[in-house]
Design a protein around this motif. Structure first.
Motif, PDB file in Angstrom:
ATOM      1  N   ALA A  20      -5.526 -23.657  43.924  1.00 52.25           N
ATOM      2  CA  ALA A  20      -4.178 -23.993  44.061  1.00 52.25           C
ATOM      3  C   ALA A  20      -3.260 -23.547  42.934  1.00 52.25           C
ATOM      4  O   ALA A  20      -2.205 -22.787  43.254  1.00 52.25           O
TER       5      ALA A  20
ATOM      6  N   VAL B 115       1.468 -28.493  39.783  1.00 53.64           N
ATOM      7  CA  VAL B 115       1.830 -28.135  41.108  1.00 53.64           C
ATOM      8  C   VAL B 115       3.319 -27.893  41.050  1.00 53.64           C
ATOM      9  O   VAL B 115       3.903 -28.370  40.197  1.00 53.64           O
TER      10      VAL B 115
ATOM     11  N   ALA C  80      -0.644 -23.754  48.655  1.00 52.12           N
ATOM     12  CA  ALA C  80      -1.823 -24.914  48.665  1.00 52.12           C
ATOM     13  C   ALA C  80      -0.935 -26.197  49.090  1.00 52.12           C
ATOM     14  O   ALA C  80       0.024 -26.461  48.614  1.00 52.12           O
TER      15      ALA C  80
ATOM     16  N   ALA D  30       1.947 -24.770  44.987  1.00 48.52           N
ATOM     17  CA  ALA D  30       1.179 -25.793  45.622  1.00 48.52           C
ATOM     18  C   ALA D  30       1.958 -27.279  45.720  1.00 48.52           C
ATOM     19  O   ALA D  30       2.746 -27.356  44.812  1.00 48.52           O
TER      20      ALA D  30
END
Lengths: 556, 556
Positions: free
Chosen positions: A400, A469, A384, A406
């Motif tokens: 994500a 992330v 992502a 990500a």
């Protein structure tokens, strides 16, 4: 399509007026889904004939379509009777000549899609108030029995010939891999020695013996079978919490525009880069292309029909994923982006969350959940990319979370945020029963609550600190870091990546569903390339021809 | 041995004076197990050199032996420090040239044995009061890191060079299949994106970054490393409930007599029939060959030492199973018999049950438990034959429960019974955490309690009704039914049987242990036969040679 040079790509969209193999009739709250496979209407009619209600991917694509329409177009259907319209044969399973002439990747993806469809039936039973009754009115073998196993109950006619069986091991040297072995011992809880015996019988079991081993729920003589089926279907329908009557909403065609290596739906766009072996897959937030009212009540969802973003965008995503799986085997990495106004996504989330008890909203959420599972189960790498202008909020942030990694741009000047919503808290469990946040934070379970409680947009630094992330490079490093990661991915063995991702994505508990895709599928994939199955004298190759298979009897 | 024509069979027995690769030192309650692999002492020294503390099956056989001796011979050991005796290298993992020159079956069985050995370490930590500390004092890659992962904690030296890594995907196109991927996300609960990144780094991670991702528990500079290891080892040792001091019991050689296709231990006899591709494996009850006192107290067990039936018989069974796995790949069906006086077995069970809190009895039960798991995980068909004169009682009845099918002769004149004991109620859980009775009766859980409560010998009819055996033919049908079942089994695809059994044997929950053998192993087996790994230009084949691997980039 890969398996036959020059064959047209597989198209997953269909609609009732085009069905060739299934007949749906609805009477009151009960639907009857009749299998009547057209022998000459296989996907590769020169390679095989679909005799004895055997199926290929085309038959299964129609089945998946019927089921989807039952969900959305027929809220009045509370129970489905699955039966055969042919005499003395229920379903002979996957067509063996189709398997024998398909390459490895096609076989594996065919099995995966059929598994997803059958798990979709179980999902309907568990969460949508639609029960399934298999009315086995003839011989029911292999994939045919696996289809019956996906139903809540199985009734078998006792006519001296109708039987259920899993003859893959004795006849084909492969596994009943569409969930068969797992469903026998895990869903129906058949004793392992009885299951072992059953799975080595080429002729299957009939009558009372099938009931005694728990392979079917009941048998009835021919004269009483139809009445018994009708009665049990009514009883199952009684269990439903679906509305008494319609209307549902119609699912129109998606009609993507295809131009070379670009596919453009309304909300989803896919662009393939063959040199890099990537596909840029972007999903746009509501209102990205035209002013758009987000429905806020069930009535508004009903009025919006299949044009509601929450339905349409995920139908498009689902279709794009399936096309990539079957038609683009060399495209190894899918780069996911969400574009547009994250507030519009959060508005959708709020309306879905507020109306989850309404049948239509429940189906919409279910469809999103199943599409997200399709991502988890797609054997491609997902990266992502979260850049300024992104719409990775709430439901779209699940994409994500479903990605292998990500990357989020930490830009000094351009704001770039992600945000969670209530929908990340439980609406979209993975196949293993946990949410993606829960699986992500198995090692620090408190982080789940913290992330959900944040309740505001997170910039890249905050998202990185919260573990949401993988990496948050600044604008100076972004291009190089992303490019190098994609290049490295493209250079790895595609098989090692498939195995690695299948193991890293499903930490935590396993369920019948994950066992089917992890344990059973992996073994079947192994067997599908063994010379004993697909070699010149392998059992799949020699099936139906002169001479028997010749095995190398070494156990591994 | 299969992988090199004419090579001698693999022997699993060894003893400290013959070790070539490991050095065990015991100081007080702490053992240090030093890895110092002899380059030129591989099992096939002409094919590969064991550089950089890389290992082959021979190295792992010694490790399994050390661990077994720590259990039985060193009750005073409460913690084990696993480290390298070579400078700057901890362990480079499985030897790649060994893998590259081994056939598929050998690779798979090598991985299985190494997995069992590492799970044995975790079993010692969970149940025997022996904790493991990996003192990673150099580069620790692939199988080396998988060995460290099997320890309770991992300490890493921060010397600018020592690292941990799983470079299989980037360097070899295969998986870290000795539990690596599963242990990273399930045992250490590393976040999936960090695990994904880690598993694609050929150079691994050093220092603080390895701690941050939870790949190791702590790092220390060289100057403080030894002290930190010693301190943590003492702390781990404090957690133990093992005795403060010995003596233990010595494990002497089993010294089976081998005569053609017959192997004869004291209690176990194996007879191979090559034409039928079967092995008759019979385990005799105590007192079968000479009058024998069953120990009833810990002191008597201590005095009996390795000659106690409960130790010796299962050491023999374990050895026989391992020899069959590696040396007799074409022997597809193992026919299990238990012979002798069932009362003698029940007397052993009573004494084991009464003394389970004593360290030695605990180890005996653990060893039986792990040997039974070895049966579950052996990819051969197991048929138990229960005939008059059988000793399938209590602990030995677990062998019938572990079999794919148990046939029990219902003889009108000769008494033939089986009997359960308390030991069937929880002493020997399978890898999935349930007892074999619980897995057998997933569909009728009350049957477990009923069977355990029966408390008396069951004749064939009673056993059949209770669901404890698969079939109970009478003396007229017995020979034909058993013969036909064995003949049918011998005719099936060995690969289909391996996959089928791996799916039917493990109904119910999955654990880290079953995930390693089900999901991870199955994927690794798949990859191990893909051309991208083992083809002429595959990554395993080309490793260390000129030129890079060439991949077919189609994802499956």
């Amino acid at each position: 399509m890969e398996q036959t040079a020059g064959a047209p790509p597989v198209i997953f969209e269909t609609s009732p007026e085009r069905y060739q193999h299934w007949k749906l009739t609805v009477e009151g709250n009960i639907a009857t889904l009749g299998m009547d496979v057209r022998e000459d209407a296989g996907m590769r009619p020169n390679d095989y004939k679909l005799k004895l209600n055997s199926y290929d991917l085309g038959v299964d694509i129609e089945l998946a379509d019927v089921l989807q329409r039952l969900r959305f177009e027929h809220p009045e259907v509370h129970a489905v009777v699955l039966t055969s319209l042919k005499p003395r044969i229920f379903c002979a399973g996957a067509n063996i000549f189709m398997l024998g002439t398909s390459n490895h990747g096609f076989k594996v993806n065919f099995c995966k899609f059929t598994n997803e469809t059958r798990l979709g039936m179980e999902d309907m039973s568990a969460r949508s108030g639609i029960k399934f009754l298999a009315a086995v009115n003839g011989i029911c073998a292999g994939g045919g029995y696996e289809l019956a196993l996906a139903c809540d109950e199985i009734l078998l006619v006792d006519d001296g010939s109708a039987s259920v069986g899993l003859p893959e091991t004795p006849l084909l040297g492969v596994l009943p891999g569409t969930g068969g072995l797992t469903r026998v011992v895990d869903k129906r809880k058949v004793r392992r020695d009885l299951a072992d015996d059953f799975s080595t019988l080429s002729e299957g079991l009939r009558g009372k013996r099938a009931v005694e081993g728990r392979f079917v729920d009941a048998v009835y003589p021919t004269s009483k079978f139809q009445d018994a089926v009708a009665k049990r279907a009514r009883e199952l329908a009684e269990l439903s919490d679906r509305p008494k009557s319609g209307p549902g909403i119609s699912l129109g065609p998606l009609s993507p525009a295809i131009d070379g290596d670009t596919i453009t739906y309304k909300y989803v766009t896919g662009v393939i880069d063959r040199a890099k072996r990537t596909c840029d897959l972007t999903i746009a937030a509501p209102g990205s292309y035209a002013a758009e009212e987000v429905p806020t009540t069930p009535d508004e969802y009903q009025a919006a029909g299949d044009q509601a973003w929450a339905i349409r965008a995920f139908r498009e995503l689902d279709d794009a994923l399936l096309r990539l799986r079957l038609n683009e085997p060399e495209i190894g990495t899918i780069i996911l982006r969400a574009a547009g106004d994250p507030k519009a996504v959060l508005a959708v989330d709020a309306s879905l969350d507020a109306n989850q008890s309404h049948w239509l909203v429940r189906e919409i959420v279910s469809h999103i959940r199943r599409t997200l599972k399709r991502v988890d189960l797609t054997s491609r790498s997902f990266f992502a990319l979260i850049e300024p202008g992104n719409a990775f909020a709430g439901t779209l942030f699940e994409l994500a979370l479903a990605s292998d990694r990500a990357y989020m741009l930490d830009h000094p000047d351009e704001p770039n945020t992600i945000e969670l919503s209530a929908m990340n808290g439980g609406a979209y469990p993975m196949s293993n029963g946990l949410t993606r946040l829960e699986v992500r934070f198995l090692g620090e379970p408190d982080a789940v609550g913290r992330a959900l409680a944040h309740g505001a947009p997170c910039d890249a630094e905050t998202a990185l600190d919260a573990g949401l992330v993988f990496s948050a490079p600044d604008d100076i490093d972004w291009d190089d870091e992303v490019r190098m990661a994609l290049e490295a991915r493209a250079a790895f063995s595609p098989d090692a990546l498939t195995g690695m991702e299948a193991n890293l994505r499903f930490a935590g508990p396993e369920t019948m569903e994950t066992k089917i895709f992890g344990r059973l599928t992996a073994w079947q994939n192994w067997i599908f390339q063994r010379p004993n199955a697909v070699g010149e004298r392998g059992a799949l190759t020699t099936y139906g021809r002169e001479g028997r298979a010749t095995f190398d009897f070494k156990r591994t």
